[in-house]
Every structure is written in structure tokens, then in C-alpha cells.
Design an enzyme around this catalytic site. Structure first.
Site, PDB file in Angstrom:
ATOM      1  N   ASP A 291       7.175  44.441  -3.091  1.00  0.00           N
ATOM      2  CA  ASP A 291       8.562  44.537  -2.616  1.00  0.00           C
ATOM      3  C   ASP A 291       8.598  44.811  -1.112  1.00  0.00           C
ATOM      4  O   ASP A 291       7.694  45.460  -0.585  1.00  0.00           O
ATOM      5  CB  ASP A 291       9.272  45.668  -3.389  1.00  0.00           C
ATOM      6  N   GLY A 292       9.628  44.322  -0.471  1.00  0.00           N
ATOM      7  CA  GLY A 292       9.845  44.668   0.942  1.00  0.00           C
ATOM      8  C   GLY A 292       9.593  43.523   1.909  1.00  0.00           C
ATOM      9  O   GLY A 292       9.620  43.737   3.125  1.00  0.00           O
TER      10      GLY A 292
ATOM     11  N   ARG B 129      12.766  43.023   4.156  1.00  0.00           N
ATOM     12  CA  ARG B 129      12.955  44.094   5.154  1.00  0.00           C
ATOM     13  C   ARG B 129      11.901  44.011   6.256  1.00  0.00           C
ATOM     14  O   ARG B 129      12.175  44.236   7.420  1.00  0.00           O
ATOM     15  CB  ARG B 129      12.894  45.469   4.464  1.00  0.00           C
TER      16      ARG B 129
ATOM     17  N   HIS C 280       7.922  36.545   3.242  1.00  0.00           N
ATOM     18  CA  HIS C 280       7.203  36.031   2.059  1.00  0.00           C
ATOM     19  C   HIS C 280       5.878  35.394   2.475  1.00  0.00           C
ATOM     20  O   HIS C 280       4.863  35.570   1.813  1.00  0.00           O
ATOM     21  CB  HIS C 280       8.065  35.015   1.314  1.00  0.00           C
TER      22      HIS C 280
ATOM     23  N   SER D  94      11.158  37.193 -10.157  1.00  0.00           N
ATOM     24  CA  SER D  94      11.817  37.691 -11.370  1.00  0.00           C
ATOM     25  C   SER D  94      12.903  36.723 -11.832  1.00  0.00           C
ATOM     26  O   SER D  94      13.362  35.875 -11.054  1.00  0.00           O
ATOM     27  CB  SER D  94      12.442  39.068 -11.102  1.00  0.00           C
TER      28      SER D  94
ATOM     29  N   TRP E  35      16.326  34.134  -9.252  1.00  0.00           N
ATOM     30  CA  TRP E  35      16.963  32.804  -9.207  1.00  0.00           C
ATOM     31  C   TRP E  35      18.327  32.877  -8.541  1.00  0.00           C
ATOM     32  O   TRP E  35      18.844  31.870  -8.060  1.00  0.00           O
ATOM     33  CB  TRP E  35      17.131  32.221 -10.621  1.00  0.00           C
TER      34      TRP E  35
ATOM     35  N   ARG F 136      19.095  34.395  -5.830  1.00  0.00           N
ATOM     36  CA  ARG F 136      19.028  34.510  -4.359  1.00  0.00           C
ATOM     37  C   ARG F 136      19.534  33.211  -3.722  1.00  0.00           C
ATOM     38  O   ARG F 136      19.623  32.182  -4.394  1.00  0.00           O
ATOM     39  CB  ARG F 136      17.580  34.763  -3.937  1.00  0.00           C
TER      40      ARG F 136
ATOM     41  N   LEU G 226     -12.288  38.495 -12.595  1.00  0.00           N
ATOM     42  CA  LEU G 226     -10.967  39.124 -12.496  1.00  0.00           C
ATOM     43  C   LEU G 226      -9.926  38.151 -13.039  1.00  0.00           C
ATOM     44  O   LEU G 226      -9.999  36.951 -12.762  1.00  0.00           O
ATOM     45  CB  LEU G 226     -10.673  39.424 -11.018  1.00  0.00           C
TER      46      LEU G 226
ATOM     47  N   ARG H 149       4.359  50.126  -6.806  1.00  0.00           N
ATOM     48  CA  ARG H 149       5.495  49.427  -6.201  1.00  0.00           C
ATOM     49  C   ARG H 149       5.547  49.766  -4.715  1.00  0.00           C
ATOM     50  O   ARG H 149       5.481  50.946  -4.339  1.00  0.00           O
ATOM     51  CB  ARG H 149       6.827  49.810  -6.867  1.00  0.00           C
TER      52      ARG H 149
ATOM     53  N   ARG I  10      11.745  52.128  -8.799  1.00  0.00           N
ATOM     54  CA  ARG I  10      12.300  51.498  -9.998  1.00  0.00           C
ATOM     55  C   ARG I  10      11.243  50.628 -10.655  1.00  0.00           C
ATOM     56  O   ARG I  10      10.298  50.188  -9.997  1.00  0.00           O
ATOM     57  CB  ARG I  10      13.468  50.565  -9.637  1.00  0.00           C
TER      58      ARG I  10
ATOM     59  N   GLU J  16       0.500  55.088 -15.264  1.00  0.00           N
ATOM     60  CA  GLU J  16       0.767  55.970 -14.131  1.00  0.00           C
ATOM     61  C   GLU J  16       1.514  55.138 -13.088  1.00  0.00           C
ATOM     62  O   GLU J  16       1.131  53.990 -12.816  1.00  0.00           O
ATOM     63  CB  GLU J  16      -0.553  56.484 -13.533  1.00  0.00           C
TER      64      GLU J  16
END
Ligand code: FPP
Length: 246
Positions: free
Chosen positions: A21-22, A25, A38, A66, A70, A72, A132, A189, A195, A208
Site C-alpha cells: 500500500d502507498g 501517496r 505503481h 483487489s 476495479w 479506480r 519459493l 501492510r 486494516r 501475526e
């Protein structure tokens, strides 16, 4: 001493989930368009994936898009899809070289055709890699996933393949998009938001949670190691007492 050096490699989480996230910003702070954020987010993805592989984390799941995203502005959605296609395209070779398996969860058929095709091709190519598993949550929301599982389970019940009495946690999980993955022990996050935002609600039951104010494009492997180190200092009790788990 770096967090990398402080890590206990015998006590790594098997699965780390991240809400990246972010980006918007980060770009705004620099007076740039959101898409610039992005694009720089992709550099953070690359370094984080490399870091996870370097220390031996077996599963990394990234919330890349998410169901709600869509809504946006169309320009941003298109740019994000383009970025996904080009990144997957460019990085498949590196994924192969590093023995990384690409996986995706979400309503993948809702993705633009080219994006879905590129994704499927990369997943097929990397399917036998074992170091991985990198899972991208795309057009994903946990409520979508849980409802989808319920629909499939109901269809099987109506077809007589399962009985209501058979339904337990294990059976329910076999209908989830994450059925082949262990539950994440750690969820990170970025950007200071506290959130879960419709992400892996079932799977994060005992995870956790780690929140950092770092904006996603600035996130690097040392930030991942810091979060894992923090996780390693915590006592996980799963509803038991300290004495019971001692
Ligand atoms: C959240 O920041 C980020 C996203 C919705 C997209 C994440 C996508 C990438 C990092 C690039 C592509 C990823 C891969 C796996 C190739 P935001 O836009 O919500 O930021 P804001 O909260 O500051 O507005």
C-alpha cells in the site's frame, strides 16, 4: 547489525502475506502521477521476492489488485493491468533462474484477456519450481473467495458428492483459492494503514500482523527481514496459555 543477520533462519514463517500500500501517496509526495508509484512498486516487489528467496521463505503472497480496485479511474486500472502484463512478461526468465513458482488467486477470468493469458503462460512455465511460491492476489477479495467456495461446495452437496455432515474446516479450505498454501503466519501492510481490507480473512485467523509506515515503493528486503525479525520475537499462543506452549 542488519536485520538479515539477526534473523533466526530455523524459525522463519512458512508463508508471508503482504498488502502493498502507498504507491499513490509515494508518487504524490514527488509531484508525480499515481502510475509512477505503481511502476516503482514493481522494484519493491522484485527486491522483496529476492529477499524472501534468499533467506528461505517458502511462500510469499502479494495483494496486487483487489476486487474494489476495479472502481479506480479507468486510466489507472488500464495502467496497472499493462504493468502487470509487462512485469510478468519481463520477469518470467528471472523466476525460472531463481526456481520461483508463480501462482495467482482471485477472479482471474475478470482480468483483461491478454493479462490472463500472460499470467497463465507464466504459471505453466514455472509450475515445477520449488524454491519459493509467489502468489499474486489479483481481482481478489476474501469475501469473493469465501462466497465462491460456498457456491462450489453447495453445488457439490446438491450433486450428492458431499453431505452437510462432512463439512468441516479442512473440507471448506479445500474449496478456497489458497487450498495448496499453508496459512500465512505473518501479514505485513505498508503505508501506515491498520486494516486487513478484505485480504485472506479466513487464512489470517492466527497470523501475526505487522504494520509499517514505509510506503510500498520504498520497501526493500531489509524491511521484510525487519518484519520477520519482529515476528520472531513474538509468542504465538493459538488461544493457549504461555505455560501450555512453553
Ligand atoms: C496500493 O497502493 C497498490 C496497488 C493497488 C497496486 C500494487 C501494484 C504494484 C506494486 C505493481 C504491480 C505488481 C506486481 C506484482 C507486478 P495505492 O495505489 O492504494 O496507494 P495509496 O493508498 O497511496 O493511494
Amino acid at each position: 547489525m542488519s536485520f538479515r543477520e539477526k534473523l533466526n533462519l530455523d524459525k522463519l514463517p512458512e508463508h508471508v502475506a503482504i498488502i502493498m500500500d502507498g504507491n499513490g501517496r509515494w508518487a504524490k509526495e514527488k509531484g508525480k502521477m499515481r502510475v509512477f508509484g505503481h511502476k516503482n512498486g514493481v522494484l519493491a516487489v522484485r527486491d522483496t521476492v529476492e529477499g524472501a528467496a534468499e533467506v528461505g521463505i517458502k511462500n510469499l503472497t502479494l495483494y496486487a489488485f483487489s476486487t474494489e480496485n476495479w472502481n479506480r479511474p479507468k486510466l489507472e486500472v488500464t495502467a496497472l493491468m499493462e504493468l502487470l502484463v509487462s512485469t510478468i512478461n519481463k520477469e518470467t526468465k528471472t523466476l525460472m533462474e531463481n526456481n520461483v513458482k508463480l501462482n495467482a488467486i482471485g477472479d482471474l477470468t475478470s482480468l483483461p484477456e491478454r493479462c490472463y493469458a500472460e499470467l497463465k503462460e507464466a504459471m505453466a512455465k514455472t509450475a515445477n519450481n520449488t524454491r519459493l511460491t509467489l502468489t499474486l492476489a489479483l481481482s481478489y477479495s476474501s469475501r469473493w473467495e469465501i462466497l465462491n467456495a460456498t457456491k462450489m461446495m453447495t453445488a457439490d452437496a446438491l450433486a450428492g458428492k458431499i453431505q452437510a455432515a462432512d463439512i468441516n474446516e479442512k473440507l471448506f479450505e479445500s474449496y478456497l483459492a489458497t487450498k495448496d498454501l499453508p496459512h500465512p503466519e505473518l501479514m505485513i501492510r505498508t503505508s501506515g494503514e491498520h486494516r486487513i481490507s478484505n485480504y485472506l480473512l479466513w487464512q489470517l485467523a492466527y497470523a501475526e500482523l505487522y504494520f509499517t509506515s514505509t510506503l510500498w515503493p520504498d520497501f526493500r528486503r531489509e524491511d521484510l527481514f525487519k518484519a520477520v525479525y519482529d515476528y520472531q520475537q513474538r509468542e504465538r499462543r493459538f488461544g493457549l496459555t504461555s505455560e501450555q506452549i512453553g
